[in-house]
Structure formats: C-alpha cells, structure tokens
Write an enzyme that holds these catalytic residues in place. Structure first.
Site, PDB file in Angstrom:
ATOM      1  N   ARG A 107     -40.582   8.616 -23.893  1.00 23.66           N
ATOM      2  CA  ARG A 107     -39.969   9.223 -22.707  1.00 23.66           C
ATOM      3  C   ARG A 107     -40.834  10.411 -22.331  1.00 23.66           C
ATOM      4  O   ARG A 107     -40.993  11.357 -23.113  1.00 23.66           O
ATOM      5  CB  ARG A 107     -38.534   9.671 -23.021  1.00 23.66           C
ATOM      6  CG  ARG A 107     -37.943  10.533 -21.918  1.00 23.66           C
ATOM      7  CD  ARG A 107     -36.459  10.726 -22.044  1.00 23.66           C
ATOM      8  NE  ARG A 107     -35.747   9.513 -21.627  1.00 23.66           N
ATOM      9  CZ  ARG A 107     -34.455   9.472 -21.329  1.00 23.66           C
ATOM     10  NH1 ARG A 107     -33.711  10.568 -21.406  1.00 23.66           N
ATOM     11  NH2 ARG A 107     -33.880   8.337 -20.960  1.00 23.66           N
ATOM     12  N   HIS A 165     -37.542   3.726 -14.928  1.00 22.31           N
ATOM     13  CA  HIS A 165     -36.647   3.686 -16.105  1.00 22.31           C
ATOM     14  C   HIS A 165     -36.278   2.217 -16.349  1.00 22.31           C
ATOM     15  O   HIS A 165     -35.116   1.822 -16.204  1.00 22.31           O
ATOM     16  CB  HIS A 165     -35.413   4.545 -15.826  1.00 22.31           C
ATOM     17  CG  HIS A 165     -34.621   4.886 -17.056  1.00 22.31           C
ATOM     18  ND1 HIS A 165     -35.031   4.558 -18.333  1.00 22.31           N
ATOM     19  CD2 HIS A 165     -33.432   5.549 -17.194  1.00 22.31           C
ATOM     20  CE1 HIS A 165     -34.127   4.997 -19.194  1.00 22.31           C
ATOM     21  NE2 HIS A 165     -33.144   5.593 -18.538  1.00 22.31           N
ATOM     22  N   GLN A 214     -33.317   0.860 -18.627  1.00 16.07           N
ATOM     23  CA  GLN A 214     -31.987   1.066 -18.037  1.00 16.07           C
ATOM     24  C   GLN A 214     -31.615  -0.120 -17.147  1.00 16.07           C
ATOM     25  O   GLN A 214     -30.479  -0.599 -17.165  1.00 16.07           O
ATOM     26  CB  GLN A 214     -31.976   2.366 -17.221  1.00 16.07           C
ATOM     27  CG  GLN A 214     -30.651   2.649 -16.550  1.00 16.07           C
ATOM     28  CD  GLN A 214     -29.553   2.966 -17.549  1.00 16.07           C
ATOM     29  OE1 GLN A 214     -29.717   3.832 -18.398  1.00 16.07           O
ATOM     30  NE2 GLN A 214     -28.420   2.277 -17.451  1.00 16.07           N
ATOM     31  N   ASP A 247     -27.303   7.929  -8.920  1.00 16.32           N
ATOM     32  CA  ASP A 247     -27.890   8.648 -10.059  1.00 16.32           C
ATOM     33  C   ASP A 247     -27.849  10.136  -9.708  1.00 16.32           C
ATOM     34  O   ASP A 247     -27.618  10.507  -8.552  1.00 16.32           O
ATOM     35  CB  ASP A 247     -29.346   8.157 -10.278  1.00 16.32           C
ATOM     36  CG  ASP A 247     -30.023   8.805 -11.486  1.00 16.32           C
ATOM     37  OD1 ASP A 247     -29.309   9.284 -12.387  1.00 16.32           O
ATOM     38  OD2 ASP A 247     -31.265   8.832 -11.512  1.00 16.32           O
ATOM     39  N   CYS A 305     -26.290   5.179 -14.494  1.00 20.08           N
ATOM     40  CA  CYS A 305     -27.069   5.183 -15.743  1.00 20.08           C
ATOM     41  C   CYS A 305     -26.622   6.284 -16.686  1.00 20.08           C
ATOM     42  O   CYS A 305     -26.859   6.182 -17.893  1.00 20.08           O
ATOM     43  CB  CYS A 305     -28.563   5.290 -15.440  1.00 20.08           C
ATOM     44  SG  CYS A 305     -29.048   6.860 -14.701  1.00 20.08           S
ATOM     45  N   ARG A 323     -27.300  -0.758 -23.145  1.00 22.56           N
ATOM     46  CA  ARG A 323     -28.633  -0.254 -23.469  1.00 22.56           C
ATOM     47  C   ARG A 323     -29.044  -0.763 -24.857  1.00 22.56           C
ATOM     48  O   ARG A 323     -30.181  -1.198 -25.070  1.00 22.56           O
ATOM     49  CB  ARG A 323     -28.640   1.289 -23.455  1.00 22.56           C
ATOM     50  CG  ARG A 323     -28.469   1.908 -22.074  1.00 22.56           C
ATOM     51  CD  ARG A 323     -29.684   1.677 -21.196  1.00 22.56           C
ATOM     52  NE  ARG A 323     -30.888   2.186 -21.813  1.00 22.56           N
ATOM     53  CZ  ARG A 323     -31.293   3.464 -21.779  1.00 22.56           C
ATOM     54  NH1 ARG A 323     -30.586   4.360 -21.109  1.00 22.56           N
ATOM     55  NH2 ARG A 323     -32.413   3.845 -22.371  1.00 22.56           N
TER      56      ARG A 323
HETATM   57  N1  NVA Z   1     -33.107  10.208 -12.763  1.00 23.13           N
HETATM   58  C1  NVA Z   1     -32.634  10.747 -14.023  1.00 23.13           C
HETATM   59  C2  NVA Z   1     -32.237   9.653 -14.956  1.00 23.13           C
HETATM   60  C3  NVA Z   1     -31.655  10.121 -16.266  1.00 23.13           C
HETATM   61  C4  NVA Z   1     -31.352   9.016 -17.221  1.00 23.13           C
HETATM   62  C5  NVA Z   1     -33.706  11.619 -14.642  1.00 23.13           C
HETATM   63  O1  NVA Z   1     -34.892  11.231 -14.608  1.00 23.13           O
HETATM   64  O2  NVA Z   1     -33.384  12.683 -15.140  1.00 23.13           O
HETATM   65  N1   CP Z   2     -29.406   6.788 -18.979  1.00 24.82           N
HETATM   66  C1   CP Z   2     -30.183   7.384 -19.894  1.00 24.82           C
HETATM   67  O1   CP Z   2     -31.362   7.070 -20.062  1.00 24.82           O
HETATM   68  O2   CP Z   2     -29.551   8.353 -20.607  1.00 24.82           O
HETATM   69  P1   CP Z   2     -30.227   9.408 -21.590  1.00 24.82           P
HETATM   70  O3   CP Z   2     -31.013  10.372 -20.726  1.00 24.82           O
HETATM   71  O4   CP Z   2     -29.076  10.076 -22.268  1.00 24.82           O
HETATM   72  O5   CP Z   2     -31.123   8.692 -22.542  1.00 24.82           O
END
Ligand code: NVA
Ligand code: CP
Length: 308
Positions: A102, A129, A132, A223, A263, A291
C-alpha cells in the site's frame, strides 16, 4: 509470473477465474475447511499508509491458506528512512513468496514489481484499489447484482472511481460516475476504460449530477471525499462536495432493491448519511468480509500462474 497492480492488466476471463477461486475458497472456509493452498508461503505486507481491512484481510487470509504474513509498516522498515523501493524489492522478494504493498504513487508500486522476483499485489495506491473491487464484485454476485447491472458511483474521481472504471469496462456493465466539477477521474484512466469498453460492451457515463447517475441504478456506491494524503485539502473539499452525499432522497431514486456499497472507512454526514449507511449495513459489511475471500482468490491465482 504475474503481478496484481491494476485490473487494467487482466482479461474478463482472468478476473472471473480469480472470483471463481474466491467463491470456492469462501465456501470451504465457511465449513472450516481451510485448504492449505499456499502452505509455508510468506506474504510480506508493506504499508506506507494506514489500514484496517487490508491489513487484517491479507494477514488472516495468508494464514488460513497455510502461510504467514509479515506486517511491514514504513515506520519500522528502512523504506521509511529513504531506502529505495527497488532495493527494498530486491531484498524482500528474495525472502518472501509474495508481496502486498500500500503506497502513494502507482509508479512506486510498479517500480517495486519490476525489481521483485515474486508476485506483487496492489493494496491501494493513489490511482487504484483493485483488491477492493474484487471484493465488491463478489458482493454484487452474492446479492444477485452481477448480471448487466447499472452501477452509480457518486463522489470523488479517486482511486475507487478509477478501479470501478476498470472493473466495469473489463466486465462489460454500465457505470455512471457523478463527481463535482474539478474532481473528475483522471483522463488517462477514462481513456483506457473507454477503449476496454469497446471490446466488452460496457457503457461508461461521466457527469456531475448525482440524481441522474443514481436513477434506476442496481448498485450505488461512494467513497470518502478526503483520501489518505489529501488531509490538507479538507476544508476546500468539504465545500466542493456539497450536494454529493448519498442520503435517503438520493438513494430513493435507485431501484427499490438496489444495494449500497462502501469500501470503508465511511464518514457519515459527508459522503453518506447515517440512515443510508445503517439501512445497508448488511451488504456493506459483507463487502468488507469479502476482502478476505476475494484476496485469497487473487493470491492462489497468482501462485498458480508462476508455476504454469
Ligand atoms: N479513497 C480512499 C480509499 C480508502 C480505502 C483513500 O485512498 O484513502
Ligand atoms: N477499504 C480499505 O481498503 O480499508 P482499509 O484502508 O482499512 O484497508
């Protein structure tokens, strides 16, 4: 050997193969039959951003597949002190069997993959992502929403919007995206999606009217308006996203049996109202649980590809 960096890199058949594996493994796990598909394998999990779902689902997932997960936060490894991604890749991939990352820029993930000896999985970047979306699609199947659905995405043209563009354009369903002006999805991602849509028959519609997007939709999704790394833009974003909350009035325009996906984490009173969130909690938390199952499908598929 294949990596899982974006759904862009996969055919419809490959995505459905991974989903098929996920469904089989989920059924087995529900009977407490934890088949050790990845016995003694080690999954390194590198996190440059926070996470609840991604960390828990990958760590539990690899354990239930007979392997072990290694949680590597950037605060604890030399990457956080400036060791290059390509050096980290060459070290970690000599000792582990698979890597999940990540990070911020998609290019950093791609650089890691270029130098890795083992499959690399995108656990979220600023651009995509994809794991997801595998869980989201599994949830759509389980709720009977996978046959030619109309999906409405309301909110920020961010990594989730980009990933929906990839899923819809690869699988061939209708996706309507409504964002405020100035928050549209990246034009390169849209171009790719439109190109894939030509082959799959998908319908991709981009606009700025949440009501038009949601009308008669089978699936409504949104989101956060402030993704990780955008905290400094919070005040401006909250103003610009006024009118984009998925509340009961907006959700009421969708089909009566429409599902709502998120998500997570969700910010009630911003992108979704408390009422919509709680009345759709069943599907939202099935989506979160999925997930775990969807990523097992991805990991087992990647493992099989390396020995083909
Ligand atoms: N768009 C959000 C998704 C979190 C799972 C982010 O990147 O923070
Ligand atoms: N939806 C998702 O990826 O959640 P986290 O940021 O908690 O991993």
């Amino acid at each position: 050997m294949r990596h899982f960096l974006s759904l862009k890199d996969f055919s419809k058949e490959e995505i459905l193969e991974m989903i098929g594996l996920a469904r089989t493994i989920k059924e087995q796990a529900k009977k407490k039959d934890f088949v050790p598909y990845l016995q003694n394998q080690t999954l390194a999990m590198i996190f440059e951003k926070s996470s609840t779902r991604t960390r828990v689902s990958f760590e539990v997932g690899i354990y239930q597949l007979g392997g072990i997960g290694l949680f590597l936060s950037k605060n604890d490894i030399q990457l956080g002190r400036g060791e290059p991604m390509k050096d980290t890749a060459r070290v970690v991939s000599r000792m582990c069997d698979m890597v999940m990352i990540r990070t911020y820029a998609q290019e950093k993930l791609e650089e890691f993959a270029r130098y890795s000896q083992v499959p690399v999985i995108n656990g979220l970047t600023d651009r995509y992502h994809p794991v997801q979306l595998m869980a989201d699609y599994l949830t759509m199947i389980e709720y009977g929403k996978a046959e030619n659905p109309v999906v409405a995405y309301v909110g920020d043209g961010n990594n989730m919007a980009h990933s929906w563009l990839m899923l819809a354009s690869k699988l061939g369903f209708t996706l309507r995206i409504a964002t405020p002006k100035g928050y549209e999805p990246d034009s390169e991602v849209v171009e790719d999606a439109l190109e894939f849509a030509k082959g799959s028959g998908a319908t991709i519609e981009l606009g700025h009217d949440p009501r038009a997007a949601v009308r008669d939709a089978d699936v409504v999704t949104t989101d956060t308006w402030i993704s990780m790394g955008q905290e400094d833009e919070k005040d401006r974003r909250l103003k610009d996203f006024a009118g984009f909350m998925v509340d009961e009035a907006l959700m009421g325009l969708a089909k009566p049996d429409a599902i709502f996906l998120h998500c997570l984490p969700a910010y009630r009173g911003y992108e979704v109202s408390e009422e919509v969130f709680e009345s759709h909690a069943d599907e939202i938390f099935d989506e979160a649980e999925n997930r775990l199952h969807a990523q097992k499908g991805v990991m087992v598929w990647l493992d099989r590809k390396r020995s083909e």
